[in-house]
Motif scaffolding. Structure first.
Motif, PDB file in Angstrom:
ATOM      1  N   ALA A  45       0.822  -1.219   0.000  1.00 60.25           N
ATOM      2  CA  ALA A  45       0.000   0.000   0.000  1.00 60.25           C
ATOM      3  C   ALA A  45       0.853   1.265   0.000  1.00 60.25           C
ATOM      4  N   VAL A  46       2.149   1.131  -0.240  1.00 57.84           N
ATOM      5  CA  VAL A  46       3.017   2.303  -0.087  1.00 57.84           C
ATOM      6  C   VAL A  46       2.657   3.431  -1.054  1.00 57.84           C
ATOM      7  N   LEU A  47       2.352   3.092  -2.306  1.00 53.53           N
ATOM      8  CA  LEU A  47       2.053   4.169  -3.268  1.00 53.53           C
ATOM      9  C   LEU A  47       0.779   4.926  -2.902  1.00 53.53           C
ATOM     10  N   PRO A  48      -0.348   4.240  -2.681  1.00 53.82           N
ATOM     11  CA  PRO A  48      -1.540   5.024  -2.308  1.00 53.82           C
ATOM     12  C   PRO A  48      -1.381   5.806  -1.011  1.00 53.82           C
ATOM     13  N   LEU A  49      -0.640   5.266  -0.040  1.00 54.30           N
ATOM     14  CA  LEU A  49      -0.488   6.018   1.213  1.00 54.30           C
ATOM     15  C   LEU A  49       0.382   7.262   1.018  1.00 54.30           C
ATOM     16  N   LEU A  50       1.417   7.133   0.203  1.00 54.68           N
ATOM     17  CA  LEU A  50       2.221   8.329  -0.100  1.00 54.68           C
ATOM     18  C   LEU A  50       1.376   9.356  -0.838  1.00 54.68           C
ATOM     19  N   TRP A  51       0.521   8.849  -1.725  1.00 57.68           N
ATOM     20  CA  TRP A  51      -0.328   9.752  -2.518  1.00 57.68           C
ATOM     21  C   TRP A  51      -1.296  10.504  -1.604  1.00 57.68           C
ATOM     22  N   TYR A  68       6.410   8.787   8.298  1.00 63.40           N
ATOM     23  CA  TYR A  68       5.125   8.396   8.901  1.00 63.40           C
ATOM     24  C   TYR A  68       4.547   7.207   8.139  1.00 63.40           C
ATOM     25  N   VAL A  69       4.573   7.298   6.801  1.00 61.53           N
ATOM     26  CA  VAL A  69       4.059   6.192   5.983  1.00 61.53           C
ATOM     27  C   VAL A  69       4.875   4.929   6.244  1.00 61.53           C
ATOM     28  N   ALA A  70       6.188   5.090   6.372  1.00 55.42           N
ATOM     29  CA  ALA A  70       7.043   3.933   6.680  1.00 55.42           C
ATOM     30  C   ALA A  70       6.613   3.301   8.003  1.00 55.42           C
ATOM     31  N   ASN A  71       6.312   4.145   8.959  1.00 58.63           N
ATOM     32  CA  ASN A  71       5.887   3.652  10.269  1.00 58.63           C
ATOM     33  C   ASN A  71       4.566   2.905  10.168  1.00 58.63           C
ATOM     34  N   VAL A  72       3.627   3.468   9.415  1.00 55.93           N
ATOM     35  CA  VAL A  72       2.324   2.811   9.244  1.00 55.93           C
ATOM     36  C   VAL A  72       2.502   1.424   8.622  1.00 55.93           C
ATOM     37  N   LEU A  73       3.394   1.336   7.653  1.00 60.23           N
ATOM     38  CA  LEU A  73       3.546   0.092   6.889  1.00 60.23           C
ATOM     39  C   LEU A  73       4.566  -0.863   7.500  1.00 60.23           C
ATOM     40  N   GLY A  74       5.245  -0.417   8.537  1.00 65.57           N
ATOM     41  CA  GLY A  74       6.275  -1.273   9.126  1.00 65.57           C
ATOM     42  C   GLY A  74       7.457  -1.461   8.202  1.00 65.57           C
ATOM     43  N   MET A  75       7.751  -0.444   7.381  1.00 68.83           N
ATOM     44  CA  MET A  75       8.865  -0.515   6.435  1.00 68.83           C
ATOM     45  C   MET A  75      10.040   0.304   6.953  1.00 68.83           C
ATOM     46  N   ALA A  76      11.240  -0.060   6.505  1.00 66.10           N
ATOM     47  CA  ALA A  76      12.402   0.769   6.802  1.00 66.10           C
ATOM     48  C   ALA A  76      12.216   2.110   6.088  1.00 66.10           C
ATOM     49  N   PRO A  77      12.432   3.230   6.769  1.00 64.53           N
ATOM     50  CA  PRO A  77      12.218   4.532   6.130  1.00 64.53           C
ATOM     51  C   PRO A  77      12.942   4.673   4.789  1.00 64.53           C
ATOM     52  N   ILE A  78      14.142   4.109   4.680  1.00 68.60           N
ATOM     53  CA  ILE A  78      14.891   4.273   3.434  1.00 68.60           C
ATOM     54  C   ILE A  78      14.145   3.652   2.262  1.00 68.60           C
ATOM     55  N   ARG A  79      13.405   2.561   2.508  1.00 66.30           N
ATOM     56  CA  ARG A  79      12.658   1.914   1.419  1.00 66.30           C
ATOM     57  C   ARG A  79      11.550   2.844   0.914  1.00 66.30           C
ATOM     58  N   VAL A  80      10.920   3.559   1.827  1.00 67.60           N
ATOM     59  CA  VAL A  80       9.840   4.458   1.418  1.00 67.60           C
ATOM     60  C   VAL A  80      10.421   5.712   0.758  1.00 67.60           C
ATOM     61  N   HIS A  81      11.588   6.171   1.266  1.00 69.56           N
ATOM     62  CA  HIS A  81      12.258   7.292   0.591  1.00 69.56           C
ATOM     63  C   HIS A  81      12.599   6.904  -0.848  1.00 69.56           C
TER      64      HIS A  81
END
Ligand code: FES
Length: 242
Positions: A45-51, A68-81
């Protein structure tokens, strides 16, 4: 196999240090996307949440929003960056109320994208990436937006404007600035991606059930091929029954 469809984060997450957190309405929207994926695949869900985050902020993402999105998804922040900086749909600094994206890839370039970019820059008086003093406009080049058939084109906010000339684009920008209603899509009245001047094939489809096209309008008219098959079957059946 049972699949858990609820997000593992079921309560509204805490704001980031910069204060970013989804509003209640945006959190409800985010949860609808989260619910599409199993608990161990929430990263999908990373793309819709970033959107959603970009929309909430007003057209761009902050570091806090990405994390924040990384935290919601339980992802490493660098992956969302990485995701947020890969796609040109995400901005990382403020944009104008009207954000003009000028496609410059080959079909648009061959059809005059350079002239469109010059027009935008001349009309707005700011270089790519800058916002006009009144906050109304900003612009940038982007690569193919998938409307090559109607090149050259620009995207402004969520809408495509196609078959542009420098003159029609200048008029479009003037109309937006003045708050006038504008025509989205083709600026020469082209329907969809039909040839300029209108369709030249399948022009009878949908008109009272063209006999060669069984999926057109007028399903009550038996297609010629169906009639022939029915008659052949009837003839064969009679012969076989004797
Ligand atoms: S090249 Fe411009 S939309 Fe594809």
């Amino acid at each position: 196999m049972s699949v858990t469809t609820h997000p593992k984060v079921s309560t509204h997450p805490e704001p980031q240090p910069d204060g970013f957190a989804f509003t209640e309405a945006h959190w409800e929207e985010a949860k609808q996307h989260l619910a599409k994926y199993p608990a161990d695949h929430q990263a999908s869900a990373v793309l819709p949440l970033l959107w959603i985050a970009q929309r909430q902020i007003g057209g761009y993402l902050t570091t806090g929003a990405i994390e924040y999105v990384a935290n919601v998804l339980g992802m490493a922040p660098i992956r969302v960056h990485e995701v947020a900086h890969f796609y040109s749909m995400f901005n990382h600094k403020p944009v104008g109320q009207y954000f003009v994206q000028v496609c410059r890839t080959t079909p648009c370039w061959l059809r005059g994208a350079d002239d469109l970019a010059r027009t935008v820059q001349d009309k707005l008086g700011v270089p790519s990436g800058e916002v006009t003093a009144d906050g109304l406009f900003s612009w940038r080049h982007v690569e193919c937006l998938g409307a090559c058939c109607n090149a050259p084109m620009v995207q402004i906010n969520d809408w495509y404007y196609e078959d542009l000339t420098p003159e029609s684009l200048a008029q479009l920008l003037d109309d937006l600035r003045a708050g006038r209603e504008v025509q989205i899509g083709s600026q020469i009245g082209r329907h969809g991606s039909e040839p300029a001047g209108g369709a030249r094939t399948l022009t009878e489809v949908g008109e009272a059930g063209h006999p060669d096209y069984p999926f057109g309008g007028g399903a009550e008219v038996e297609p010629e091929v169906v009639r022939q098959m029915r008659e052949a079957a009837a003839a064969g059946g009679e012969g076989g029954g004797q």
